[in-house]
Design an enzyme around this catalytic site. Sequence first.
Site, PDB file in Angstrom:
ATOM      1  N   GLU A   1       2.474  -7.198   7.004  1.00 21.61           N
ATOM      2  CA  GLU A   1       3.751  -7.037   7.686  1.00 21.61           C
ATOM      3  C   GLU A   1       4.160  -5.584   7.511  1.00 21.61           C
ATOM      4  O   GLU A   1       3.935  -4.995   6.451  1.00 21.61           O
ATOM      5  CB  GLU A   1       4.851  -7.935   7.098  1.00 21.61           C
ATOM      6  CG  GLU A   1       4.683  -9.401   7.397  1.00 21.61           C
ATOM      7  CD  GLU A   1       3.933 -10.140   6.298  1.00 21.61           C
ATOM      8  OE1 GLU A   1       3.709  -9.547   5.220  1.00 21.61           O
ATOM      9  OE2 GLU A   1       3.572 -11.299   6.519  1.00 21.61           O
TER      10      GLU A   1
ATOM     11  N   TYR B   1      -2.208   1.775  10.604  1.00 25.30           N
ATOM     12  CA  TYR B   1      -2.794   0.458  10.818  1.00 25.30           C
ATOM     13  C   TYR B   1      -3.442   0.360  12.196  1.00 25.30           C
ATOM     14  O   TYR B   1      -4.520  -0.217  12.340  1.00 25.30           O
ATOM     15  CB  TYR B   1      -1.742  -0.640  10.635  1.00 25.30           C
ATOM     16  CG  TYR B   1      -1.090  -0.631   9.268  1.00 25.30           C
ATOM     17  CD1 TYR B   1      -1.806  -0.338   8.111  1.00 25.30           C
ATOM     18  CD2 TYR B   1       0.260  -0.917   9.131  1.00 25.30           C
ATOM     19  CE1 TYR B   1      -1.207  -0.330   6.867  1.00 25.30           C
ATOM     20  CE2 TYR B   1       0.876  -0.918   7.879  1.00 25.30           C
ATOM     21  CZ  TYR B   1       0.143  -0.620   6.760  1.00 25.30           C
ATOM     22  OH  TYR B   1       0.739  -0.610   5.527  1.00 25.30           O
TER      23      TYR B   1
ATOM     24  N   ASN C   1       8.812   2.009  10.359  1.00 21.50           N
ATOM     25  CA  ASN C   1       7.816   2.766   9.603  1.00 21.50           C
ATOM     26  C   ASN C   1       6.692   3.219  10.546  1.00 21.50           C
ATOM     27  O   ASN C   1       5.583   2.684  10.541  1.00 21.50           O
ATOM     28  CB  ASN C   1       7.269   1.919   8.450  1.00 21.50           C
ATOM     29  CG  ASN C   1       6.457   2.733   7.473  1.00 21.50           C
ATOM     30  OD1 ASN C   1       6.013   3.837   7.769  1.00 21.50           O
ATOM     31  ND2 ASN C   1       6.245   2.173   6.293  1.00 21.50           N
TER      32      ASN C   1
ATOM     33  N   ILE D   1       0.877  -1.162   0.000  1.00 18.96           N
ATOM     34  CA  ILE D   1       0.000   0.000   0.000  1.00 18.96           C
ATOM     35  C   ILE D   1       0.915   1.213   0.000  1.00 18.96           C
ATOM     36  O   ILE D   1       1.818   1.311   0.832  1.00 18.96           O
ATOM     37  CB  ILE D   1      -0.983   0.027   1.194  1.00 18.96           C
ATOM     38  CG1 ILE D   1      -1.877   1.267   1.127  1.00 18.96           C
ATOM     39  CG2 ILE D   1      -0.263  -0.096   2.514  1.00 18.96           C
ATOM     40  CD1 ILE D   1      -3.016   1.271   2.136  1.00 18.96           C
TER      41      ILE D   1
END
Length: 161
Positions: free
Chosen positions: A115, A127, A120, A81
């Site tokens: 994952e 998320y 990051n 993404i």
Amino acid sequence: MAAVGAALSAGPVEGFRPMVEADLVTVAEAEQQIYPFPWTVGNFRDSLITGDRAWVWKEAGTLLGYGVVNQVLDEAQLLNISILSALQGQGLGSRLLQFLCDDARSHRAARMFLEVRPSNAAARALYQRFGFQIIGQRKGYYPAPADQGGREDAIVMELKL
């Protein structure tokens, strides 16, 4: 980019469409600008060949982002993404992730896995806002610069759809 920004603030975005062979070079070029260890044209082509659901998001002819999801039975795996670097921090990642989750749900996925690199922080925060929960870790999963040990772990996350 100003025209794209104006279009985005004007209302709902309708520019999601399936990725096709003609998109691969543009998407791979964007990927190289976003990540130090990018997917290649071959990686994206393999996803198309194997039947992953791969999407591009364009507005006013400009690529905003893209995503790739693999699904087997009721389990979806978010493989990639990405929002173009110049457009990050504007909520576009949330809109793209929502689209990908809705698409997986419409194909009867009950859970989505992914994952993410521990380094990051922006992706991890996205998320977690969506409700993804940490369920594990993969040691040495990602390539990393040699001066950082050459490998980086992955955090494994799950979202019940």
